[in-house]
Design a protein around this motif. Sequence first.
Motif, PDB file in Angstrom:
ATOM      1  N   ILE A 220       0.850  -1.187   0.000  1.00  0.00           N
ATOM      2  CA  ILE A 220       0.000   0.000   0.000  1.00  0.00           C
ATOM      3  C   ILE A 220       0.891   1.245   0.000  1.00  0.00           C
ATOM      4  O   ILE A 220       1.929   1.277   0.668  1.00  0.00           O
ATOM      5  CB  ILE A 220      -0.981   0.009   1.198  1.00  0.00           C
ATOM      6  CG1 ILE A 220      -1.834   1.286   1.175  1.00  0.00           C
ATOM      7  CG2 ILE A 220      -0.264  -0.169   2.516  1.00  0.00           C
ATOM      8  CD1 ILE A 220      -3.050   1.241   2.078  1.00  0.00           C
ATOM      9  N   GLU A 221       0.512   2.222  -0.805  1.00  0.00           N
ATOM     10  CA  GLU A 221       1.193   3.513  -0.818  1.00  0.00           C
ATOM     11  C   GLU A 221       0.171   4.616  -0.659  1.00  0.00           C
ATOM     12  O   GLU A 221      -0.921   4.541  -1.213  1.00  0.00           O
ATOM     13  CB  GLU A 221       1.932   3.719  -2.151  1.00  0.00           C
ATOM     14  CG  GLU A 221       3.324   3.148  -2.148  1.00  0.00           C
ATOM     15  CD  GLU A 221       4.115   3.581  -3.384  1.00  0.00           C
ATOM     16  OE1 GLU A 221       3.584   4.371  -4.201  1.00  0.00           O
ATOM     17  OE2 GLU A 221       5.253   3.131  -3.517  1.00  0.00           O
ATOM     18  N   VAL A 222       0.567   5.625   0.094  1.00  0.00           N
ATOM     19  CA  VAL A 222      -0.304   6.765   0.314  1.00  0.00           C
ATOM     20  C   VAL A 222       0.463   8.019  -0.095  1.00  0.00           C
ATOM     21  O   VAL A 222       1.570   8.239   0.403  1.00  0.00           O
ATOM     22  CB  VAL A 222      -0.740   6.812   1.797  1.00  0.00           C
ATOM     23  CG1 VAL A 222      -1.341   8.149   2.135  1.00  0.00           C
ATOM     24  CG2 VAL A 222      -1.714   5.697   2.089  1.00  0.00           C
ATOM     25  N   LEU A 223      -0.085   8.783  -1.033  1.00  0.00           N
ATOM     26  CA  LEU A 223       0.588   9.964  -1.576  1.00  0.00           C
ATOM     27  C   LEU A 223       2.015   9.616  -2.026  1.00  0.00           C
ATOM     28  O   LEU A 223       2.954  10.373  -1.802  1.00  0.00           O
ATOM     29  CB  LEU A 223       0.613  11.105  -0.546  1.00  0.00           C
ATOM     30  CG  LEU A 223      -0.761  11.602  -0.069  1.00  0.00           C
ATOM     31  CD1 LEU A 223      -0.613  12.543   1.124  1.00  0.00           C
ATOM     32  CD2 LEU A 223      -1.522  12.299  -1.200  1.00  0.00           C
ATOM     33  N   GLY A 224       2.159   8.443  -2.614  1.00  0.00           N
ATOM     34  CA  GLY A 224       3.435   8.040  -3.191  1.00  0.00           C
ATOM     35  C   GLY A 224       4.464   7.516  -2.213  1.00  0.00           C
ATOM     36  O   GLY A 224       5.624   7.341  -2.569  1.00  0.00           O
ATOM     37  N   ASP A 225       4.078   7.269  -0.986  1.00  0.00           N
ATOM     38  CA  ASP A 225       5.044   6.809   0.015  1.00  0.00           C
ATOM     39  C   ASP A 225       4.381   5.770   0.927  1.00  0.00           C
ATOM     40  O   ASP A 225       3.156   5.667   0.974  1.00  0.00           O
ATOM     41  CB  ASP A 225       5.511   8.009   0.848  1.00  0.00           C
ATOM     42  CG  ASP A 225       6.957   7.854   1.297  1.00  0.00           C
ATOM     43  OD1 ASP A 225       7.485   6.715   1.258  1.00  0.00           O
ATOM     44  OD2 ASP A 225       7.552   8.863   1.686  1.00  0.00           O
ATOM     45  N   ALA A 226       5.212   5.026   1.656  1.00  0.00           N
ATOM     46  CA  ALA A 226       4.645   4.034   2.574  1.00  0.00           C
ATOM     47  C   ALA A 226       3.908   4.753   3.708  1.00  0.00           C
ATOM     48  O   ALA A 226       4.374   5.790   4.185  1.00  0.00           O
ATOM     49  CB  ALA A 226       5.753   3.161   3.143  1.00  0.00           C
ATOM     50  N   PRO A 227       2.768   4.239   4.129  1.00  0.00           N
ATOM     51  CA  PRO A 227       2.019   4.883   5.218  1.00  0.00           C
ATOM     52  C   PRO A 227       2.865   4.989   6.486  1.00  0.00           C
ATOM     53  O   PRO A 227       3.553   4.045   6.860  1.00  0.00           O
ATOM     54  CB  PRO A 227       0.839   3.939   5.445  1.00  0.00           C
ATOM     55  CG  PRO A 227       0.696   3.161   4.190  1.00  0.00           C
ATOM     56  CD  PRO A 227       2.072   3.037   3.613  1.00  0.00           C
ATOM     57  N   GLY A 228       2.819   6.149   7.106  1.00  0.00           N
ATOM     58  CA  GLY A 228       3.556   6.350   8.348  1.00  0.00           C
ATOM     59  C   GLY A 228       5.055   6.244   8.193  1.00  0.00           C
ATOM     60  O   GLY A 228       5.770   5.915   9.142  1.00  0.00           O
ATOM     61  N   ALA A 229       5.586   6.515   6.972  1.00  0.00           N
ATOM     62  CA  ALA A 229       7.008   6.320   6.695  1.00  0.00           C
ATOM     63  C   ALA A 229       7.905   7.251   7.522  1.00  0.00           C
ATOM     64  O   ALA A 229       9.041   6.909   7.824  1.00  0.00           O
ATOM     65  CB  ALA A 229       7.274   6.519   5.206  1.00  0.00           C
ATOM     66  N   GLY A 230       7.429   8.404   7.892  1.00  0.00           N
ATOM     67  CA  GLY A 230       8.259   9.338   8.653  1.00  0.00           C
ATOM     68  C   GLY A 230       7.449  10.572   8.987  1.00  0.00           C
ATOM     69  O   GLY A 230       6.273  10.659   8.632  1.00  0.00           O
ATOM     70  N   PRO A 231       8.066  11.529   9.650  1.00  0.00           N
ATOM     71  CA  PRO A 231       7.333  12.728  10.086  1.00  0.00           C
ATOM     72  C   PRO A 231       6.675  13.477   8.932  1.00  0.00           C
ATOM     73  O   PRO A 231       5.538  13.947   9.062  1.00  0.00           O
ATOM     74  CB  PRO A 231       8.412  13.596  10.742  1.00  0.00           C
ATOM     75  CG  PRO A 231       9.532  12.679  11.049  1.00  0.00           C
ATOM     76  CD  PRO A 231       9.468  11.543  10.070  1.00  0.00           C
ATOM     77  N   ASP A 232       7.375  13.582   7.781  1.00  0.00           N
ATOM     78  CA  ASP A 232       6.804  14.294   6.633  1.00  0.00           C
ATOM     79  C   ASP A 232       5.523  13.632   6.174  1.00  0.00           C
ATOM     80  O   ASP A 232       4.504  14.281   5.939  1.00  0.00           O
ATOM     81  CB  ASP A 232       7.790  14.298   5.451  1.00  0.00           C
ATOM     82  CG  ASP A 232       8.910  15.283   5.690  1.00  0.00           C
ATOM     83  OD1 ASP A 232       8.833  16.005   6.718  1.00  0.00           O
ATOM     84  OD2 ASP A 232       9.845  15.325   4.877  1.00  0.00           O
ATOM     85  N   GLN A 233       5.606  12.317   6.038  1.00  0.00           N
ATOM     86  CA  GLN A 233       4.452  11.553   5.567  1.00  0.00           C
ATOM     87  C   GLN A 233       3.296  11.673   6.558  1.00  0.00           C
ATOM     88  O   GLN A 233       2.144  11.864   6.166  1.00  0.00           O
ATOM     89  CB  GLN A 233       4.860  10.079   5.384  1.00  0.00           C
ATOM     90  CG  GLN A 233       3.727   9.137   5.066  1.00  0.00           C
ATOM     91  CD  GLN A 233       3.226   9.272   3.640  1.00  0.00           C
ATOM     92  OE1 GLN A 233       3.712  10.103   2.889  1.00  0.00           O
ATOM     93  NE2 GLN A 233       2.239   8.492   3.274  1.00  0.00           N
ATOM     94  N   LEU A 234       3.613  11.589   7.854  1.00  0.00           N
ATOM     95  CA  LEU A 234       2.553  11.678   8.868  1.00  0.00           C
ATOM     96  C   LEU A 234       1.847  13.025   8.818  1.00  0.00           C
ATOM     97  O   LEU A 234       0.644  13.122   9.025  1.00  0.00           O
ATOM     98  CB  LEU A 234       3.143  11.438  10.265  1.00  0.00           C
ATOM     99  CG  LEU A 234       3.510   9.991  10.574  1.00  0.00           C
ATOM    100  CD1 LEU A 234       4.298   9.902  11.875  1.00  0.00           C
ATOM    101  CD2 LEU A 234       2.270   9.106  10.653  1.00  0.00           C
ATOM    102  N   ALA A 235       2.623  14.084   8.493  1.00  0.00           N
ATOM    103  CA  ALA A 235       2.030  15.424   8.457  1.00  0.00           C
ATOM    104  C   ALA A 235       1.083  15.592   7.284  1.00  0.00           C
ATOM    105  O   ALA A 235       0.201  16.434   7.305  1.00  0.00           O
ATOM    106  CB  ALA A 235       3.148  16.475   8.384  1.00  0.00           C
TER     107      ALA A 235
END
Lengths: 298, 130
Positions: free
Chosen positions: A61-76
């Motif tokens: 699964i990818e969310v906005l092109g990245d793994a879910p919860g991949a890091g602070p940027d993704q979480l934001a």
Amino acid sequence: MTSALTARGLTKRYGRRTALDDCTLDIPTGRVVALVGPNGAGKSTLLGLAAGLLRPTSGEIEVLGDAPGAGPDQLARVGFVAQDAPTYANLTVADHLELGRRLNPRWDAKAAERRIADLGLDTGQKAGRLSGGQRAQLALTLALAKRPELLLLDEPAASLDPLARHEFLQGLMAHVVDHEASVVLSSHLVSDLERVCDHLVVLTGSRVQVATDIDEATGTHYRLTGDARDLDDLPPGAELVHATDNGRHRTVVVRSALPVVADRVQVEQLGLEDLVLTYMARAATPALRTVASPEATR
Amino acid sequence: MIQFHLDSASGVAPYLQIVQQVRHALRLGLLREGDQLPTVREVVSTVTINPNTVHKAYRELEYAGLVTPRPGLGTFVTGSLTGDVPAASYVRLRADLVRWIEDAQRAGLDDESVEALVHGTLREHLRVEP
């Protein structure tokens, strides 16, 4: 263009129970998605996986092109409100806003304060003492104020009265315009979401039954009713979605890119609610589906 | 400024309801060249619909040559559906119609019969136009 959410063969098992089975999806950005299905269909599991709170058993699964919860940027970039709109019972409304401000890099304090004031919530009140509807509104305020590009909302309207639901959906649509955000809303009712959503995912029995733009879906599904003999052959180009027989009387739902014309048969375009019910009914009677049309699902 | 109202029981797609309401207002002279349509944000936060629905309606009106988007400013009426018919003609025709309806009511027709008569007669006498 990156997708809001993509899944390939996504599967989640809890012990021997399969909550989500081989789910493949590609939801473009900028959509407001209705994730619809009966209770226990796997909606919350899919949203939990997208939020990064759950890990898949298999698949991707990818969310906005990245793994879910991949890091602070993704979480934001992703906002998530779980089904029961969890808040901290012992913290006040003001504490929640302060927590939001400190934990979120893109926090919009003004918008959050304005929304709380508009809702008439007392900032000194502890969250545990709010009504269910107020708690849901507080959780939604936090999710909106972090300015996410993708909002995942699990049954957001469930605990709101009709007026509050209406106001919440208005605020959500304004947010979509202002921030070009994508939204996934889950619900077991489609009537709530008909006007605000433009993309549909129907999930039943842990599987995706249909995933499509709503305009495309409602423009290509027809209900044919008539004598069973007149419906033995489907109109050219139409593929069978679901059929029910009641004595000699037959009701057939087909998907067809071309307008359907048939003799001695009543033809109607299917509205969104009927369309969802048809896919749910089809999933509940798999034997008929396999006999009638192995190709009906895309 | 025009305010849209959506009827979810009508069976008419929401974007089409917006298109029809604009065309209707143009015909009745309630909207004229130079008038601004509400912004997408204004529409979604008053009638609670998907922004793409409003975009779709405005795009269709643009294709029909009735409105033009001006980036950063909004969407403006740039066409007309009244042709060269002066506003006074509309006023006179409307008054005639009111007299006719009152006549029909005096003759004992109920609302449904009045509507049926109007729609039936329209279908016979007008070249079909949506």
